[in-house]
Design a protein around this motif. Sequence first.
Motif, short mmCIF file in Angstrom:
data_model
loop_
_atom_site.label_atom_id
_atom_site.label_comp_id
_atom_site.label_asym_id
_atom_site.label_seq_id
_atom_site.Cartn_x
_atom_site.Cartn_y
_atom_site.Cartn_z
N ASP A 31 0.87 -1.18 0.00
CA ASP A 31 0.00 0.00 0.00
C ASP A 31 0.90 1.23 0.00
N GLU A 32 1.06 1.82 -1.18
CA GLU A 32 2.00 2.94 -1.29
C GLU A 32 1.51 4.16 -0.51
N ALA A 33 0.21 4.40 -0.51
CA ALA A 33 -0.32 5.56 0.21
C ALA A 33 -0.07 5.44 1.71
N SER A 34 -0.20 4.23 2.22
CA SER A 34 0.03 4.01 3.66
C SER A 34 1.49 3.68 3.96
N ARG A 35 2.33 3.67 2.92
CA ARG A 35 3.76 3.40 3.05
C ARG A 35 4.02 2.02 3.65
N ILE A 36 3.32 1.01 3.09
CA ILE A 36 3.49 -0.38 3.54
C ILE A 36 4.18 -1.16 2.43
N PHE A 37 5.28 -1.80 2.77
CA PHE A 37 6.08 -2.53 1.79
C PHE A 37 6.52 -3.87 2.39
N CYS A 38 6.96 -4.76 1.51
CA CYS A 38 7.52 -6.02 1.99
C CYS A 38 8.57 -6.52 1.01
N ILE A 39 9.42 -7.39 1.49
CA ILE A 39 10.45 -7.98 0.65
C ILE A 39 10.69 -9.42 1.09
N LYS A 40 10.81 -10.30 0.11
CA LYS A 40 11.10 -11.70 0.38
C LYS A 40 12.62 -11.89 0.40
N ILE A 41 13.11 -12.51 1.45
CA ILE A 41 14.55 -12.67 1.64
C ILE A 41 14.85 -14.17 1.80
N SER A 42 15.92 -14.63 1.17
CA SER A 42 16.30 -16.05 1.26
C SER A 42 17.80 -16.17 1.45
N ASP A 43 18.23 -17.38 1.81
CA ASP A 43 19.65 -17.62 2.04
C ASP A 43 20.42 -17.85 0.74
N SER A 44 19.69 -18.15 -0.34
CA SER A 44 20.35 -18.41 -1.62
C SER A 44 19.39 -18.07 -2.75
N SER A 45 19.94 -17.49 -3.81
CA SER A 45 19.10 -17.13 -4.95
C SER A 45 18.82 -18.33 -5.85
N LEU A 69 8.18 0.57 11.43
CA LEU A 69 7.48 -0.53 12.08
C LEU A 69 7.68 -1.77 11.20
N TYR A 70 7.95 -2.90 11.81
CA TYR A 70 8.25 -4.07 10.98
C TYR A 70 7.67 -5.34 11.58
N GLN A 71 7.55 -6.32 10.71
CA GLN A 71 7.13 -7.66 11.11
C GLN A 71 7.84 -8.67 10.23
N ILE A 72 8.42 -9.70 10.84
CA ILE A 72 9.11 -10.75 10.09
C ILE A 72 8.19 -11.97 10.02
N ASN A 73 7.82 -12.34 8.82
CA ASN A 73 6.93 -13.49 8.62
C ASN A 73 7.76 -14.70 8.18
N ALA A 74 7.83 -15.70 9.06
CA ALA A 74 8.53 -16.95 8.76
C ALA A 74 8.02 -18.00 9.75
N GLY A 75 7.39 -19.04 9.22
CA GLY A 75 6.79 -20.04 10.09
C GLY A 75 7.79 -20.74 10.99
N TRP A 76 9.04 -20.87 10.53
CA TRP A 76 10.05 -21.59 11.30
C TRP A 76 10.73 -20.71 12.35
N LEU A 77 10.53 -19.38 12.26
CA LEU A 77 11.23 -18.44 13.14
C LEU A 77 10.45 -18.27 14.44
N ARG A 78 10.98 -18.86 15.52
CA ARG A 78 10.29 -18.80 16.81
C ARG A 78 11.31 -18.63 17.94
N GLY A 79 10.76 -18.29 19.10
CA GLY A 79 11.54 -18.29 20.33
C GLY A 79 12.84 -17.52 20.27
N PRO A 80 13.93 -18.16 20.72
CA PRO A 80 15.24 -17.48 20.81
C PRO A 80 15.73 -16.95 19.47
N GLU A 81 15.46 -17.67 18.38
CA GLU A 81 15.92 -17.21 17.07
C GLU A 81 15.23 -15.90 16.67
N ARG A 82 13.93 -15.83 16.88
CA ARG A 82 13.21 -14.59 16.55
C ARG A 82 13.69 -13.44 17.42
N MET A 83 13.92 -13.71 18.69
CA MET A 83 14.40 -12.67 19.59
C MET A 83 15.79 -12.19 19.17
#
Length: 217
Positions: A31-45, A69-83
């Motif tokens: 949403d450009e008007a609300s300045r909301i963006f996202c990017i997909k990041i991986s360990d290898s292309s 303001l940010y949010q990281i979406n990754a099902g495997w990212l939990r607990g100590p790793e997310r922190m």
Amino acid sequence: MAYQDMGDLQSQVDEIEALSSIYGDEWCVIDEASRIFCIKISDSSDHPKWTACLQTILPPDYPSRAPPLYQINAGWLRGPERMELSNSLEEIYLENAGESILYLWVEKIREFLVEKSQSSDLVEESELRKTMVTEEEDVADEGDLLDYSVLKNTEQAHLFVDQLGDEELPEIKHGEPITERRSTFQSHLALVVSPKQVCETPQSSAITSHLAVASTG
């Protein structure tokens, strides 16, 4: 104050254009008007093993006075790793307060994914080596197994010899002596059931000797 807001807006526009140019299709405008963006990041292309999606909202006073303001979406990212990852992003902001930091955040997350991928590869390699060593040990153990069938046959052979040792000697019957010319013949008869009885019969050697003399006479 208005000038400051325009400065933040221009900084955001410049940053978004740069990120879109660098990351191409990985960069997404929600949403450009609300300045909301996202990017997909991986360990290898080429063959990504770990991926995450960074979603950001840019407040009006970013980057001069407020962080994204940010949010990281990754099902495997939990607990100590997310922190751990969240703490790393916050440290980057504190070290670069007042500057555009989205690129630094993206690359930090990518670095985190690469390290996780390398760590998991080492674990898999270690497990594979353990499996190979275990299989080699199993094969070696199988090669060291004794052939019990041979031992059983040997044991039976010993038992057979021992049993022969317990056999009674056969009774020897002697015939009437017969004298012809200067030679005397006498027959001897014994019922034997094994070669050992022949060898252990007391007069077997004498009988053999007499037969030899008779044949030469």
